[in-house]
Motif scaffolding. Sequence first.
Motif, PDB file in Angstrom:
ATOM      1  N   PRO A  23       0.812  -1.226   0.000  1.00 11.84           N
ATOM      2  CA  PRO A  23       0.000   0.000   0.000  1.00 11.84           C
ATOM      3  C   PRO A  23       0.844   1.273   0.000  1.00 11.84           C
ATOM      4  O   PRO A  23       0.406   2.304  -0.518  1.00 11.84           O
ATOM      5  CB  PRO A  23      -0.847  -0.119   1.271  1.00 11.84           C
ATOM      6  CG  PRO A  23      -0.178  -1.138   2.107  1.00 11.84           C
ATOM      7  CD  PRO A  23       0.516  -2.065   1.175  1.00 11.84           C
ATOM      8  N   ALA A  24       2.051   1.212   0.568  1.00 11.67           N
ATOM      9  CA  ALA A  24       2.938   2.378   0.494  1.00 11.67           C
ATOM     10  C   ALA A  24       3.294   2.674  -0.954  1.00 11.67           C
ATOM     11  O   ALA A  24       3.255   3.831  -1.404  1.00 11.67           O
ATOM     12  CB  ALA A  24       4.201   2.131   1.309  1.00 11.67           C
ATOM     13  N   ALA A  25       3.628   1.622  -1.711  1.00 16.07           N
ATOM     14  CA  ALA A  25       3.953   1.803  -3.125  1.00 16.07           C
ATOM     15  C   ALA A  25       2.744   2.302  -3.908  1.00 16.07           C
ATOM     16  O   ALA A  25       2.863   3.179  -4.783  1.00 16.07           O
ATOM     17  CB  ALA A  25       4.455   0.485  -3.715  1.00 16.07           C
ATOM     18  N   ALA A  26       1.558   1.764  -3.580  1.00 17.37           N
ATOM     19  CA  ALA A  26       0.340   2.216  -4.266  1.00 17.37           C
ATOM     20  C   ALA A  26       0.082   3.689  -3.998  1.00 17.37           C
ATOM     21  O   ALA A  26      -0.267   4.455  -4.906  1.00 17.37           O
ATOM     22  CB  ALA A  26      -0.852   1.372  -3.807  1.00 17.37           C
ATOM     23  N   ALA A  27       0.258   4.094  -2.746  1.00 21.97           N
ATOM     24  CA  ALA A  27       0.014   5.496  -2.399  1.00 21.97           C
ATOM     25  C   ALA A  27       1.038   6.423  -3.054  1.00 21.97           C
ATOM     26  O   ALA A  27       0.692   7.524  -3.504  1.00 21.97           O
ATOM     27  CB  ALA A  27       0.043   5.661  -0.874  1.00 21.97           C
ATOM     28  N   LEU A  28       2.291   5.991  -3.127  1.00 19.73           N
ATOM     29  CA  LEU A  28       3.308   6.804  -3.798  1.00 19.73           C
ATOM     30  C   LEU A  28       3.002   6.951  -5.284  1.00 19.73           C
ATOM     31  O   LEU A  28       3.170   8.037  -5.862  1.00 19.73           O
ATOM     32  CB  LEU A  28       4.686   6.175  -3.593  1.00 19.73           C
ATOM     33  CG  LEU A  28       5.267   6.281  -2.175  1.00 19.73           C
ATOM     34  CD1 LEU A  28       6.532   5.438  -2.047  1.00 19.73           C
ATOM     35  CD2 LEU A  28       5.553   7.737  -1.815  1.00 19.73           C
ATOM     36  N   CYS A  29       2.538   5.858  -5.905  1.00 17.19           N
ATOM     37  CA  CYS A  29       2.124   5.943  -7.312  1.00 17.19           C
ATOM     38  C   CYS A  29       0.920   6.871  -7.459  1.00 17.19           C
ATOM     39  O   CYS A  29       0.808   7.613  -8.449  1.00 17.19           O
ATOM     40  CB  CYS A  29       1.783   4.558  -7.843  1.00 17.19           C
ATOM     41  SG  CYS A  29       3.224   3.529  -8.150  1.00 17.19           S
ATOM     42  N   GLY A  30       0.018   6.829  -6.483  1.00 17.17           N
ATOM     43  CA  GLY A  30      -1.124   7.737  -6.511  1.00 17.17           C
ATOM     44  C   GLY A  30      -0.700   9.193  -6.451  1.00 17.17           C
ATOM     45  O   GLY A  30      -1.290  10.054  -7.121  1.00 17.17           O
ATOM     46  N   MET A  31       0.332   9.475  -5.656  1.00 19.52           N
ATOM     47  CA  MET A  31       0.859  10.845  -5.599  1.00 19.52           C
ATOM     48  C   MET A  31       1.299  11.317  -6.977  1.00 19.52           C
ATOM     49  O   MET A  31       0.984  12.428  -7.405  1.00 19.52           O
ATOM     50  CB  MET A  31       2.057  10.902  -4.640  1.00 19.52           C
ATOM     51  CG  MET A  31       1.727  10.970  -3.177  1.00 19.52           C
ATOM     52  SD  MET A  31       3.250  11.122  -2.218  1.00 19.52           S
ATOM     53  CE  MET A  31       3.881  12.684  -2.840  1.00 19.52           C
ATOM     54  N   VAL A  32       2.051  10.455  -7.665  1.00 24.78           N
ATOM     55  CA  VAL A  32       2.542  10.817  -9.004  1.00 24.78           C
ATOM     56  C   VAL A  32       1.374  10.953  -9.975  1.00 24.78           C
ATOM     57  O   VAL A  32       1.309  11.909 -10.764  1.00 24.78           O
ATOM     58  CB  VAL A  32       3.554   9.772  -9.503  1.00 24.78           C
ATOM     59  CG1 VAL A  32       4.003  10.101 -10.922  1.00 24.78           C
ATOM     60  CG2 VAL A  32       4.749   9.684  -8.569  1.00 24.78           C
ATOM     61  N   ARG A  33       0.453  10.000  -9.909  1.00 26.22           N
ATOM     62  CA  ARG A  33      -0.690  10.012 -10.835  1.00 26.22           C
ATOM     63  C   ARG A  33      -1.518  11.282 -10.694  1.00 26.22           C
ATOM     64  O   ARG A  33      -1.901  11.906 -11.696  1.00 26.22           O
ATOM     65  CB  ARG A  33      -1.563   8.788 -10.564  1.00 26.22           C
ATOM     66  CG  ARG A  33      -2.891   8.813 -11.306  1.00 26.22           C
ATOM     67  CD  ARG A  33      -3.818   7.715 -10.835  1.00 26.22           C
ATOM     68  NE  ARG A  33      -5.152   7.867 -11.413  1.00 26.22           N
ATOM     69  CZ  ARG A  33      -6.184   7.078 -11.113  1.00 26.22           C
ATOM     70  NH1 ARG A  33      -6.036   6.083 -10.242  1.00 26.22           N
ATOM     71  NH2 ARG A  33      -7.361   7.283 -11.680  1.00 26.22           N
ATOM     72  N   PHE A  34      -1.819  11.679  -9.472  1.00 22.60           N
ATOM     73  CA  PHE A  34      -2.747  12.787  -9.262  1.00 22.60           C
ATOM     74  C   PHE A  34      -2.076  14.159  -9.233  1.00 22.60           C
ATOM     75  O   PHE A  34      -2.772  15.173  -9.240  1.00 22.60           O
ATOM     76  CB  PHE A  34      -3.528  12.576  -7.960  1.00 22.60           C
ATOM     77  CG  PHE A  34      -4.506  11.430  -8.022  1.00 22.60           C
ATOM     78  CD1 PHE A  34      -5.599  11.479  -8.867  1.00 22.60           C
ATOM     79  CD2 PHE A  34      -4.325  10.296  -7.253  1.00 22.60           C
ATOM     80  CE1 PHE A  34      -6.504  10.425  -8.946  1.00 22.60           C
ATOM     81  CE2 PHE A  34      -5.220   9.232  -7.322  1.00 22.60           C
ATOM     82  CZ  PHE A  34      -6.307   9.299  -8.167  1.00 22.60           C
ATOM     83  N   SER A  35      -0.739  14.184  -9.211  1.00 27.71           N
ATOM     84  CA  SER A  35      -0.078  15.491  -9.150  1.00 27.71           C
ATOM     85  C   SER A  35       0.800  15.787 -10.359  1.00 27.71           C
ATOM     86  O   SER A  35       1.000  16.955 -10.704  1.00 27.71           O
ATOM     87  CB  SER A  35       0.776  15.595  -7.882  1.00 27.71           C
ATOM     88  OG  SER A  35       1.827  14.642  -7.903  1.00 27.71           O
ATOM     89  N   LEU A  36       1.327  14.736 -11.014  1.00 28.44           N
ATOM     90  CA  LEU A  36       2.290  14.961 -12.085  1.00 28.44           C
ATOM     91  C   LEU A  36       1.939  14.289 -13.403  1.00 28.44           C
ATOM     92  O   LEU A  36       2.014  14.909 -14.466  1.00 28.44           O
ATOM     93  CB  LEU A  36       3.689  14.479 -11.638  1.00 28.44           C
ATOM     94  CG  LEU A  36       4.328  15.201 -10.458  1.00 28.44           C
ATOM     95  CD1 LEU A  36       5.608  14.495 -10.057  1.00 28.44           C
ATOM     96  CD2 LEU A  36       4.592  16.664 -10.792  1.00 28.44           C
ATOM     97  N   ASP A  37       1.572  13.001 -13.339  1.00 29.30           N
ATOM     98  CA  ASP A  37       1.465  12.216 -14.573  1.00 29.30           C
ATOM     99  C   ASP A  37       0.282  11.249 -14.508  1.00 29.30           C
ATOM    100  O   ASP A  37       0.384  10.178 -13.899  1.00 29.30           O
ATOM    101  CB  ASP A  37       2.769  11.439 -14.789  1.00 29.30           C
ATOM    102  CG  ASP A  37       2.818  10.770 -16.157  1.00 29.30           C
ATOM    103  OD1 ASP A  37       1.797  10.803 -16.870  1.00 29.30           O
ATOM    104  OD2 ASP A  37       3.881  10.224 -16.500  1.00 29.30           O
ATOM    105  N   PRO A  38      -0.845  11.595 -15.133  1.00 28.59           N
ATOM    106  CA  PRO A  38      -2.020  10.711 -15.109  1.00 28.59           C
ATOM    107  C   PRO A  38      -1.786   9.344 -15.745  1.00 28.59           C
ATOM    108  O   PRO A  38      -2.561   8.416 -15.517  1.00 28.59           O
ATOM    109  CB  PRO A  38      -3.065  11.504 -15.907  1.00 28.59           C
ATOM    110  CG  PRO A  38      -2.617  12.918 -15.847  1.00 28.59           C
ATOM    111  CD  PRO A  38      -1.120  12.865 -15.817  1.00 28.59           C
ATOM    112  N   SER A  39      -0.713   9.201 -16.528  1.00 24.85           N
ATOM    113  CA  SER A  39      -0.454   7.916 -17.177  1.00 24.85           C
ATOM    114  C   SER A  39      -0.060   6.830 -16.169  1.00 24.85           C
ATOM    115  O   SER A  39       0.009   5.649 -16.525  1.00 24.85           O
ATOM    116  CB  SER A  39       0.651   8.067 -18.231  1.00 24.85           C
ATOM    117  OG  SER A  39       1.903   8.334 -17.632  1.00 24.85           O
TER     118      SER A  39
END
Length: 215
Positions: A48-64
Amino acid sequence: MQYSTALSDGILALACLASAFALVQAGKAFTDGERPAWFCALLGVLIPAAAALCGMVRFSLDPSWREIHSLLSQAGTFLALPLVALAVFAFARGATWSRAGWGRLIIGLCVFFELARRFGVTAEYRLLLSLAAFALILLAGLGRLPEQPLPLLAALAVIGLFLVAGLVVGTDGFIGPLRRVDLFHALLTPAYPLMTWLLLHLHGTEPNANKVKAL
C-alpha cells in the motif's frame, strides 16, 4: 490534476512507510522461524505504500500512472491486507509457519484473485477476503482477553476504519466539499500503523514456550 488526492495519498504513504520502518527496526527480535511471517507483514505494508506513492505521481504529475496505481491498489486489497492479517493471527496464536507455507499462501491468494477476475466475481471475492482478514484480526485481539484489552481495542479500531472506508465512504464522488477518495485515504492512514502496533505487541508478549509448528 487532483492535488488533494495526491496529498492524501502522500500522507497514507508516510503512514505505511512508518509502519514498515517499525517492522524493520523490530526485525532482530524475530526468530528464524518467525521471519517468514515478519517478511509477509512487511510486504503487506510496503505494497500500500507503493500504491500510495504511485497515486501521488498520478494525481499530481502524470495521469499515465493510472494503470500501475490501479494494479498496486488491487494488490493492497487482495494480497497485502490478508498477509498482514494472517501474520497478526499467527503471532497471536504463537504459530511459526514455514517459509514454504507462507509461499503457498501468497501463491494461493494470487491464484484465487485470478480465478475471481476470470469468472467476473472480483467484487464478491474482495468482500469475502476482506471479511476473512477482519475475522483473523478480531480473533487475534480476542485472544488476549481478559488480561489485555488493548489488542482487542486496536483490532476493533482497524476493522472499523477499513469497514467505514470501504463500505461507507468509497472512492467515487464527493461528501459535501470533500472527495470521497481523500476521506478513504484519511481513514486508512491510521489503520496500517495500528495493525503494525498490534502485530508487534502480540509478538512481544507471546511466550516463546507456546510457539507451535504448523504448515
